[in-house]
Design a protein around this motif. Sequence first.
Motif, PDB file in Angstrom:
ATOM      1  N   LEU A  59       0.837  -1.201   0.000  1.00  0.00           N
ATOM      2  CA  LEU A  59       0.000   0.000   0.000  1.00  0.00           C
ATOM      3  C   LEU A  59       0.867   1.244   0.000  1.00  0.00           C
ATOM      4  O   LEU A  59       0.558   2.230  -0.681  1.00  0.00           O
ATOM      5  CB  LEU A  59      -0.909  -0.001   1.232  1.00  0.00           C
ATOM      6  N   VAL A  60       1.942   1.214   0.771  1.00  0.00           N
ATOM      7  CA  VAL A  60       2.888   2.326   0.825  1.00  0.00           C
ATOM      8  C   VAL A  60       4.139   1.882   0.086  1.00  0.00           C
ATOM      9  O   VAL A  60       4.805   0.929   0.498  1.00  0.00           O
ATOM     10  CB  VAL A  60       3.226   2.706   2.281  1.00  0.00           C
ATOM     11  N   PRO A  61       4.475   2.547  -1.029  1.00  0.00           N
ATOM     12  CA  PRO A  61       5.597   2.086  -1.851  1.00  0.00           C
ATOM     13  C   PRO A  61       6.909   2.037  -1.075  1.00  0.00           C
ATOM     14  O   PRO A  61       7.247   2.971  -0.347  1.00  0.00           O
ATOM     15  CB  PRO A  61       5.661   3.120  -2.979  1.00  0.00           C
ATOM     16  N   ALA A  62       7.641   0.954  -1.251  1.00  0.00           N
ATOM     17  CA  ALA A  62       8.954   0.832  -0.631  1.00  0.00           C
ATOM     18  C   ALA A  62      10.064   1.068  -1.634  1.00  0.00           C
ATOM     19  O   ALA A  62      11.189   1.385  -1.253  1.00  0.00           O
ATOM     20  CB  ALA A  62       9.118  -0.554  -0.018  1.00  0.00           C
ATOM     21  N   VAL A 158       1.903   9.293  -3.252  1.00  0.00           N
ATOM     22  CA  VAL A 158       1.686   8.223  -4.231  1.00  0.00           C
ATOM     23  C   VAL A 158       0.725   7.178  -3.675  1.00  0.00           C
ATOM     24  O   VAL A 158      -0.173   6.696  -4.366  1.00  0.00           O
ATOM     25  CB  VAL A 158       3.036   7.592  -4.619  1.00  0.00           C
ATOM     26  N   ALA A 159       0.907   6.826  -2.405  1.00  0.00           N
ATOM     27  CA  ALA A 159       0.012   5.848  -1.780  1.00  0.00           C
ATOM     28  C   ALA A 159      -1.420   6.367  -1.744  1.00  0.00           C
ATOM     29  O   ALA A 159      -2.373   5.626  -1.987  1.00  0.00           O
ATOM     30  CB  ALA A 159       0.498   5.535  -0.371  1.00  0.00           C
ATOM     31  N   ARG A 160      -1.579   7.664  -1.458  1.00  0.00           N
ATOM     32  CA  ARG A 160      -2.919   8.248  -1.384  1.00  0.00           C
ATOM     33  C   ARG A 160      -3.590   8.246  -2.756  1.00  0.00           C
ATOM     34  O   ARG A 160      -4.795   7.996  -2.879  1.00  0.00           O
ATOM     35  CB  ARG A 160      -2.810   9.677  -0.833  1.00  0.00           C
ATOM     36  N   LEU A 161      -2.821   8.535  -3.806  1.00  0.00           N
ATOM     37  CA  LEU A 161      -3.390   8.537  -5.157  1.00  0.00           C
ATOM     38  C   LEU A 161      -3.837   7.133  -5.578  1.00  0.00           C
ATOM     39  O   LEU A 161      -4.836   6.974  -6.289  1.00  0.00           O
ATOM     40  CB  LEU A 161      -2.361   9.073  -6.150  1.00  0.00           C
ATOM     41  N   ALA A 162      -3.087   6.113  -5.145  1.00  0.00           N
ATOM     42  CA  ALA A 162      -3.422   4.742  -5.520  1.00  0.00           C
ATOM     43  C   ALA A 162      -4.539   4.158  -4.661  1.00  0.00           C
ATOM     44  O   ALA A 162      -5.149   3.149  -5.032  1.00  0.00           O
ATOM     45  CB  ALA A 162      -2.178   3.852  -5.416  1.00  0.00           C
ATOM     46  N   ALA A 163      -4.809   4.788  -3.500  1.00  0.00           N
ATOM     47  CA  ALA A 163      -5.733   4.198  -2.528  1.00  0.00           C
ATOM     48  C   ALA A 163      -7.140   3.931  -3.072  1.00  0.00           C
ATOM     49  O   ALA A 163      -7.712   2.869  -2.803  1.00  0.00           O
ATOM     50  CB  ALA A 163      -5.797   5.070  -1.278  1.00  0.00           C
ATOM     51  N   PRO A 164      -7.776   4.852  -3.833  1.00  0.00           N
ATOM     52  CA  PRO A 164      -9.140   4.566  -4.311  1.00  0.00           C
ATOM     53  C   PRO A 164      -9.230   3.282  -5.149  1.00  0.00           C
ATOM     54  O   PRO A 164     -10.167   2.491  -4.982  1.00  0.00           O
ATOM     55  CB  PRO A 164      -9.492   5.813  -5.140  1.00  0.00           C
ATOM     56  N   ALA A 165      -8.247   3.068  -6.027  1.00  0.00           N
ATOM     57  CA  ALA A 165      -8.261   1.847  -6.836  1.00  0.00           C
ATOM     58  C   ALA A 165      -8.027   0.629  -5.949  1.00  0.00           C
ATOM     59  O   ALA A 165      -8.641  -0.428  -6.154  1.00  0.00           O
ATOM     60  CB  ALA A 165      -7.199   1.921  -7.930  1.00  0.00           C
ATOM     61  N   ALA A 388      -9.690 -13.580   3.908  1.00  0.00           N
ATOM     62  CA  ALA A 388     -10.702 -12.547   4.152  1.00  0.00           C
ATOM     63  C   ALA A 388     -10.239 -11.587   5.246  1.00  0.00           C
ATOM     64  O   ALA A 388     -10.433 -10.363   5.132  1.00  0.00           O
ATOM     65  CB  ALA A 388     -12.028 -13.193   4.534  1.00  0.00           C
ATOM     66  N   ALA A 389      -9.626 -12.116   6.300  1.00  0.00           N
ATOM     67  CA  ALA A 389      -9.141 -11.252   7.377  1.00  0.00           C
ATOM     68  C   ALA A 389      -8.059 -10.307   6.864  1.00  0.00           C
ATOM     69  O   ALA A 389      -8.035  -9.111   7.204  1.00  0.00           O
ATOM     70  CB  ALA A 389      -8.613 -12.102   8.528  1.00  0.00           C
ATOM     71  N   ALA A 390      -7.140 -10.831   6.032  1.00  0.00           N
ATOM     72  CA  ALA A 390      -6.082  -9.990   5.468  1.00  0.00           C
ATOM     73  C   ALA A 390      -6.669  -8.923   4.547  1.00  0.00           C
ATOM     74  O   ALA A 390      -6.195  -7.774   4.536  1.00  0.00           O
ATOM     75  CB  ALA A 390      -5.080 -10.853   4.716  1.00  0.00           C
ATOM     76  N   LEU A 391      -7.691  -9.277   3.784  1.00  0.00           N
ATOM     77  CA  LEU A 391      -8.320  -8.298   2.886  1.00  0.00           C
ATOM     78  C   LEU A 391      -9.056  -7.219   3.679  1.00  0.00           C
ATOM     79  O   LEU A 391      -9.047  -6.045   3.292  1.00  0.00           O
ATOM     80  CB  LEU A 391      -9.278  -9.011   1.936  1.00  0.00           C
ATOM     81  N   ARG A 392      -9.697  -7.595   4.788  1.00  0.00           N
ATOM     82  CA  ARG A 392     -10.362  -6.579   5.615  1.00  0.00           C
ATOM     83  C   ARG A 392      -9.335  -5.607   6.192  1.00  0.00           C
ATOM     84  O   ARG A 392      -9.573  -4.389   6.229  1.00  0.00           O
ATOM     85  CB  ARG A 392     -11.148  -7.260   6.743  1.00  0.00           C
ATOM     86  N   GLU A 393      -8.207  -6.147   6.633  1.00  0.00           N
ATOM     87  CA  GLU A 393      -7.157  -5.279   7.172  1.00  0.00           C
ATOM     88  C   GLU A 393      -6.602  -4.366   6.076  1.00  0.00           C
ATOM     89  O   GLU A 393      -6.372  -3.164   6.310  1.00  0.00           O
ATOM     90  CB  GLU A 393      -6.031  -6.145   7.751  1.00  0.00           C
ATOM     91  N   ARG A 394      -6.404  -4.917   4.885  1.00  0.00           N
ATOM     92  CA  ARG A 394      -5.918  -4.115   3.761  1.00  0.00           C
ATOM     93  C   ARG A 394      -6.922  -3.028   3.399  1.00  0.00           C
ATOM     94  O   ARG A 394      -6.545  -1.890   3.108  1.00  0.00           O
ATOM     95  CB  ARG A 394      -5.653  -5.027   2.567  1.00  0.00           C
ATOM     96  N   LEU A 395      -8.207  -3.381   3.425  1.00  0.00           N
ATOM     97  CA  LEU A 395      -9.241  -2.395   3.110  1.00  0.00           C
ATOM     98  C   LEU A 395      -9.238  -1.263   4.125  1.00  0.00           C
ATOM     99  O   LEU A 395      -9.352  -0.088   3.757  1.00  0.00           O
ATOM    100  CB  LEU A 395     -10.607  -3.088   3.072  1.00  0.00           C
ATOM    101  N   ASP A 396      -9.093  -1.597   5.403  1.00  0.00           N
ATOM    102  CA  ASP A 396      -9.038  -0.559   6.440  1.00  0.00           C
ATOM    103  C   ASP A 396      -7.830   0.351   6.232  1.00  0.00           C
ATOM    104  O   ASP A 396      -7.936   1.581   6.336  1.00  0.00           O
ATOM    105  CB  ASP A 396      -8.975  -1.204   7.824  1.00  0.00           C
ATOM    106  N   ALA A 400      -7.896   4.300   5.211  1.00  0.00           N
ATOM    107  CA  ALA A 400      -7.252   5.312   6.062  1.00  0.00           C
ATOM    108  C   ALA A 400      -6.345   6.220   5.256  1.00  0.00           C
ATOM    109  O   ALA A 400      -6.191   7.409   5.589  1.00  0.00           O
ATOM    110  CB  ALA A 400      -6.454   4.610   7.164  1.00  0.00           C
ATOM    111  N   LEU A 401      -5.710   5.703   4.190  1.00  0.00           N
ATOM    112  CA  LEU A 401      -4.843   6.543   3.367  1.00  0.00           C
ATOM    113  C   LEU A 401      -5.613   7.638   2.656  1.00  0.00           C
ATOM    114  O   LEU A 401      -5.044   8.673   2.278  1.00  0.00           O
ATOM    115  CB  LEU A 401      -4.141   5.673   2.312  1.00  0.00           C
ATOM    116  N   MET A 402      -6.914   7.441   2.441  1.00  0.00           N
ATOM    117  CA  MET A 402      -7.718   8.432   1.742  1.00  0.00           C
ATOM    118  C   MET A 402      -8.182   9.565   2.642  1.00  0.00           C
ATOM    119  O   MET A 402      -8.719  10.564   2.152  1.00  0.00           O
ATOM    120  CB  MET A 402      -8.938   7.733   1.116  1.00  0.00           C
ATOM    121  N   ASP A 403      -8.019   9.405   3.947  1.00  0.00           N
ATOM    122  CA  ASP A 403      -8.465  10.449   4.884  1.00  0.00           C
ATOM    123  C   ASP A 403      -7.529  11.661   4.854  1.00  0.00           C
ATOM    124  O   ASP A 403      -6.328  11.524   4.654  1.00  0.00           O
ATOM    125  CB  ASP A 403      -8.530   9.889   6.317  1.00  0.00           C
TER     126      ASP A 403
END
Length: 403
Positions: A59-62, A158-165, A388-396, A400-403
């Motif tokens: 989610l956050v580019p390394a 960059v992470a914020r721009l990619a977050a909606p997709a 599913a648990a990992a995807l829920r965490e990724r979604l959260d 949060a990056l979009m806030d």
Amino acid sequence: MLPLPSAEPEEIALPLPRGDVLSVAATASPQTGTVRYAVRTRHLRGVLLVRPHAVADELVPAGVRVSFGDGAAPVRPYRPRPDEPVVHRVRVHGTATCLAPDRLPDPGAVLVEAVVLGEHHAARRVPDRAAALLEEAVLVVLQHWQARDDRHDLVRAVARLAAPAVVRDTRTALATAEADLHTVRERLHLRQGRLLRLDELGAAPPPPANPSAGVTRLVYADEHGQALGTALVRESAVNEPPGTVTYRVDGPRLAGSVVIGPYRHSTDPVPTGVSVQYGTGSDEPVVNGIRLRGGWDHDSTTPITPSSPATLPRPSRADPTATQPVPTATNRRWWAVVRALTTRYTQRPDIALLRLAAAHARATDRRHAEQQGLSRLQAEQDKLATTAAALRERLDDATALMD
């Protein structure tokens, strides 16, 4: 997307390993996370666009990527870009990628993928001298980028721009995982119910079946319901093997045995349907003078009557030296006999007891199969639950990056 200048270019002088100095005008775009480095030195001039680069599912580019020349990402093959670097009079097209910026200034941490474009989608390698100078320039620019005070803000942009997709794709993946998890849990519930029923069957004594009936008359018909002939039928064995009835038929142009029992491939604790074996080991049917072998499995999704299904699996000749197929008339007569016998079997007053007897006989084997299937489903359920648990965490995290 091109970088949007937020201030006047920052003029920088970066020393190169061989003693020259790289003059740089660096313009950062906080909105896009891109830094535009306009570089020049003896034998080199052009633009290097530096932007954080995500590896795999980050989610956050390394990592970080350098695009040669101005223009929107990504760099397309065979499509030149404005202000691409010109090195020793050679114009260079391509990118450079560093997946582990912490390894800088190690040149091995940077992968430079560059070519010289020609006409008609032709490309050739960058000459050694030009490639060496370009790689040195890329390396010092990346070192400067790594040390920037605003680097973390650029990465965040960059992470914020990619977050909606990411949010959209993750929601889709999560919905699929949850639907799959629901399906697996339903299958688990069904298997657990079958396993419980098999335990009950294994604990109960096998039920007795009715005794063999005497000789009766059998009328068999074609697929249109028209009578083809009659035969005498005798039940030569009942419930041997459990759930089956062996019928001996004798009539004009017809003699032999048929073994009929519940559907042998059924996954239900108490099998329904039918499996028909054409003949026993010592008494194969002979129709129109042709000795036959074969069988028919029917899972009871469609009803069986003396005239349907219209066709059954074709029997084969019992003579291994015979090469001719069984004639159509012989097939039709035999199918009519099998349909009539199968109808008689399914309409027996003790059919439920025969099916229970078959269920009891195969309970141990079926229980083993159900337990194996249950273990596989439980492993699949655990894997899907983890996904599913990992995807829920990724979604959260992406939300949060979009806030």
